[in-house]
Design a protein around this motif. Structure first.
Motif, PDB file in Angstrom:
ATOM      1  N   ILE A 170       5.082 -11.525  36.317  1.00 16.93           N
ATOM      2  CA  ILE A 170       4.770 -11.952  34.872  1.00 16.93           C
ATOM      3  C   ILE A 170       5.339 -13.329  34.489  1.00 16.93           C
ATOM      4  N   HIS A 171       4.246 -14.156  34.337  1.00 17.13           N
ATOM      5  CA  HIS A 171       4.582 -15.647  33.614  1.00 17.13           C
ATOM      6  C   HIS A 171       4.481 -15.466  32.393  1.00 17.13           C
ATOM      7  N   GLY A 172       5.824 -15.977  31.672  1.00 17.47           N
ATOM      8  CA  GLY A 172       6.029 -15.553  30.262  1.00 17.47           C
ATOM      9  C   GLY A 172       5.198 -16.467  29.181  1.00 17.47           C
ATOM     10  N   ARG A 173       3.995 -16.890  29.678  1.00 13.07           N
ATOM     11  CA  ARG A 173       3.233 -17.753  28.672  1.00 13.07           C
ATOM     12  C   ARG A 173       1.832 -17.247  28.522  1.00 13.07           C
ATOM     13  N   THR A 174       1.077 -17.653  27.486  1.00 16.80           N
ATOM     14  CA  THR A 174      -0.267 -17.055  27.433  1.00 16.80           C
ATOM     15  C   THR A 174      -1.253 -18.057  28.091  1.00 16.80           C
ATOM     16  N   ARG A 175      -2.335 -17.815  28.368  1.00 19.88           N
ATOM     17  CA  ARG A 175      -3.221 -18.910  28.805  1.00 19.88           C
ATOM     18  C   ARG A 175      -3.271 -20.196  28.071  1.00 19.88           C
ATOM     19  N   ALA A 176      -3.494 -19.909  26.626  1.00 19.39           N
ATOM     20  CA  ALA A 176      -3.556 -20.971  25.733  1.00 19.39           C
ATOM     21  C   ALA A 176      -2.473 -21.752  25.843  1.00 19.39           C
ATOM     22  N   GLN A 177      -1.219 -21.245  26.163  1.00 20.20           N
ATOM     23  CA  GLN A 177      -0.065 -22.149  26.286  1.00 20.20           C
ATOM     24  C   GLN A 177       0.003 -23.119  27.662  1.00 20.20           C
ATOM     25  N   MET A 178      -0.673 -22.621  28.564  1.00 24.24           N
ATOM     26  CA  MET A 178      -0.956 -23.563  29.818  1.00 24.24           C
ATOM     27  C   MET A 178       0.551 -23.599  30.262  1.00 24.24           C
ATOM     28  N   TYR A 179       1.294 -24.631  30.684  1.00 22.50           N
ATOM     29  CA  TYR A 179       2.492 -24.733  30.998  1.00 22.50           C
ATOM     30  C   TYR A 179       3.610 -25.393  29.944  1.00 22.50           C
ATOM     31  N   LYS A 180       3.098 -25.331  28.667  1.00 21.68           N
ATOM     32  CA  LYS A 180       3.814 -25.797  27.628  1.00 21.68           C
ATOM     33  C   LYS A 180       4.533 -25.122  26.649  1.00 21.68           C
ATOM     34  N   GLY A 181       5.442 -25.596  26.070  1.00 17.05           N
ATOM     35  CA  GLY A 181       6.356 -24.622  25.478  1.00 17.05           C
ATOM     36  C   GLY A 181       7.253 -23.673  26.136  1.00 17.05           C
ATOM     37  N   GLU A 182       8.034 -23.108  25.553  1.00 23.57           N
ATOM     38  CA  GLU A 182       9.195 -22.229  26.254  1.00 23.57           C
ATOM     39  C   GLU A 182       8.383 -20.884  26.778  1.00 23.57           C
ATOM     40  N   ALA A 183       8.840 -20.527  27.831  1.00 23.57           N
ATOM     41  CA  ALA A 183       8.430 -19.233  28.396  1.00 23.57           C
ATOM     42  C   ALA A 183       8.988 -18.089  27.730  1.00 23.57           C
ATOM     43  N   ASP A 184       8.368 -17.044  27.231  1.00 22.44           N
ATOM     44  CA  ASP A 184       8.728 -16.019  26.538  1.00 22.44           C
ATOM     45  C   ASP A 184       8.972 -14.777  27.309  1.00 22.44           C
ATOM     46  N   TRP A 185      10.355 -14.452  27.653  1.00 25.41           N
ATOM     47  CA  TRP A 185      10.466 -13.295  28.571  1.00 25.41           C
ATOM     48  C   TRP A 185      11.003 -12.005  27.751  1.00 25.41           C
ATOM     49  N   THR A 186      10.777 -12.005  26.542  1.00 25.24           N
ATOM     50  CA  THR A 186      11.038 -10.747  25.517  1.00 25.24           C
ATOM     51  C   THR A 186       9.999  -9.475  26.143  1.00 25.24           C
ATOM     52  N   LEU A 187       8.744  -9.964  26.276  1.00 25.77           N
ATOM     53  CA  LEU A 187       7.592  -9.125  26.636  1.00 25.77           C
ATOM     54  C   LEU A 187       7.919  -8.683  28.111  1.00 25.77           C
ATOM     55  N   ILE A 188       8.307  -9.430  29.057  1.00 26.25           N
ATOM     56  CA  ILE A 188       8.644  -9.243  30.324  1.00 26.25           C
ATOM     57  C   ILE A 188       9.504  -8.218  30.395  1.00 26.25           C
ATOM     58  N   ALA A 189      10.662  -8.231  29.502  1.00 26.64           N
ATOM     59  CA  ALA A 189      11.660  -7.339  29.560  1.00 26.64           C
ATOM     60  C   ALA A 189      11.286  -5.917  28.995  1.00 26.64           C
ATOM     61  N   LYS A 190      10.345  -5.969  27.990  1.00 28.15           N
ATOM     62  CA  LYS A 190       9.752  -4.849  27.525  1.00 28.15           C
ATOM     63  C   LYS A 190       8.904  -3.945  28.673  1.00 28.15           C
ATOM     64  N   VAL A 191       8.210  -4.696  29.493  1.00 22.33           N
ATOM     65  CA  VAL A 191       7.581  -4.169  30.624  1.00 22.33           C
ATOM     66  C   VAL A 191       8.524  -3.521  31.713  1.00 22.33           C
ATOM     67  N   LYS A 192       9.519  -4.234  31.839  1.00 19.41           N
ATOM     68  CA  LYS A 192      10.452  -3.562  32.799  1.00 19.41           C
ATOM     69  C   LYS A 192      11.125  -2.377  32.152  1.00 19.41           C
ATOM     70  N   ASN A 193      11.471  -2.385  30.862  1.00 24.22           N
ATOM     71  CA  ASN A 193      12.341  -1.241  30.374  1.00 24.22           C
ATOM     72  C   ASN A 193      11.125  -0.115  29.968  1.00 24.22           C
ATOM     73  N   ASN A 194      10.192  -0.241  30.158  1.00 24.36           N
ATOM     74  CA  ASN A 194       9.023   0.673  29.747  1.00 24.36           C
ATOM     75  C   ASN A 194       9.357   2.003  30.912  1.00 24.36           C
TER      76      ASN A 194
END
Length: 345
Positions: A170-194
């Motif tokens: 999982i890349h921690g950005r949306t498509r709209a972000q492309m490669y800009k801004g900071e990647a958000d890993w909080t949702l990646i963690a939620k997936v891992k901890n599910n």
């Protein structure tokens, strides 16, 4: 140990991201030699494979020393992806990966890559078609969602696991972000901890130092990390992260001699695989990264991107190795002193 189906990887494996026009065999070779645990090819168009397009077929080239290695495909049509999966199967990689993350317009705009993020039901159908068409373990690389209003990665992970994928990156950005801004890993963690998720979850985005890799490992609990842009011109990132995770100590930065030698190795493999003209031309995009941070290097870089023979390029690289040898040794010492003075116990 982390397992993707029957593939065994070390604890907290480091993955090389599939990058268009970058993750070719010459680049993968230098990354493998410097510690990448699992690598992927550049993404390959399912339509191109079916049409027998030369460029697409060439991307299927893999070598035994690269294993374990995955071939990545993309497309927006179930039948085409299923047929492409059968073609990939014959080439005998260790796994097959589906790209649902590429944000560029020429891919996403045609309903492939990250474009599939707008239609979760389609994503599930495409994945199911691939899983049923191959004997290989199937993995997926994707993003958090199409935009901030549609971050559906938690549902994506559950539904793709249900149709049979064996790992998710999982890349921690949306498509709209492309490669800009900071990647958000909080949702990646939620997936891992599910508690429903049993497959390995790999995080991707913004990992550019050993310190950050360890911090994200501890904070977000992912099974491993995938590294992309930080490895371009700096394949040592893999060995440096491994060393830091194991010991808490930073490795010395590569000397200029080592940079030059790996750049030379990359060049020779590029020529061997692509031929002298294409091999030299396509290597030009890498010199700036291999020589990054050296003062006054611009003149050498400008020369390197105009040369047409391997002998000419290697002669300039020899000049760089000689003229910058002392500088790098001094810089390494400064870096290590600064780190140990500022590193919390």
């Amino acid at each position: 140990m982390v397992k993707i189906d029957q593939i065994s990887l070390p604890d907290f494996p480091l993955l090389l991201a599939p990058m268009e026009d970058v993750s070719d065999p010459p680049f993968r070779m230098v990354c493998k030699e410097n510690g990448a645990d699992l690598m992927y090819t550049e993404f390959i168009s399912s339509e191109g494979l079916i049409r027998d397009a030369i460029k697409s077929r060439r991307k299927l080239d893999i070598f035994d020393y690269e294993r374990p290695i995955g071939i990545q495909i993309f497309g927006g049509d179930e039948e085409s992806l299923a047929l492409a999966a059968k073609i990939v199967d014959v080439t005998n990689p260790d796994l097959l990966d589906i790209n649902f993350g590429c944000p560029v317009k020429k891919v996403a705009g045609k309903g492939a890559g990250a474009g599939v993020l707008k239609d979760l039901d389609l994503m599930v159908r495409l994945t199911d078609a691939v899983v049923k068409s191959t004997r290989l373990p199937v993995t997926v690389k994707t993003r958090l969602g199409w935009d901030d209003q549609s971050k559906n990665i938690e549902e994506v992970a559950e539904r793709l696991q249900d149709v049979g994928i064996k790992a998710l990156s999982i890349h921690g950005r949306t498509r709209a972000q492309m490669y800009k801004g900071e990647a958000d890993w909080t949702l990646i963690a939620k997936v891992k901890n599910n508690p429903r998720i049993k497959i390995p979850i790999f995080g991707n985005g913004d990992i550019d130092s050993p310190q950050k890799a360890l911090a994200y490992k501890n904070k977000y609990g992912v099974d491993g990390i995938m590294i992309g842009r930080a490895a371009i011109g700096y394949p040592w990132i893999f060995r440096e992260i491994k060393h830091f995770v194991q010991t808490g100590e930073l490795m010395a930065a590569p000397t200029v001699e080592e940079r030059v030698n790996v750049c030379r190795q990359h060049l020779r493999k590029s020529i061997e695989w692509k031929g002298p003209i294409v091999g030299i031309n396509e290597m030009r995009r890498h010199y700036a990264n291999y020589l990054k941070g050296l003062p006054g290097i611009k003149d050498y870089r400008n020369r390197l991107v105009t040369l047409k023979t391997m002998e000419e390029v290697e002669a300039v690289l020899d000049e760089v190795a000689v003229n910058y040898k002392d500088f790098v040794m001094e810089r390494q010492a400064i870096e290590l002193v600064n780190y140990h003075e500022n590193c919390p116990l």
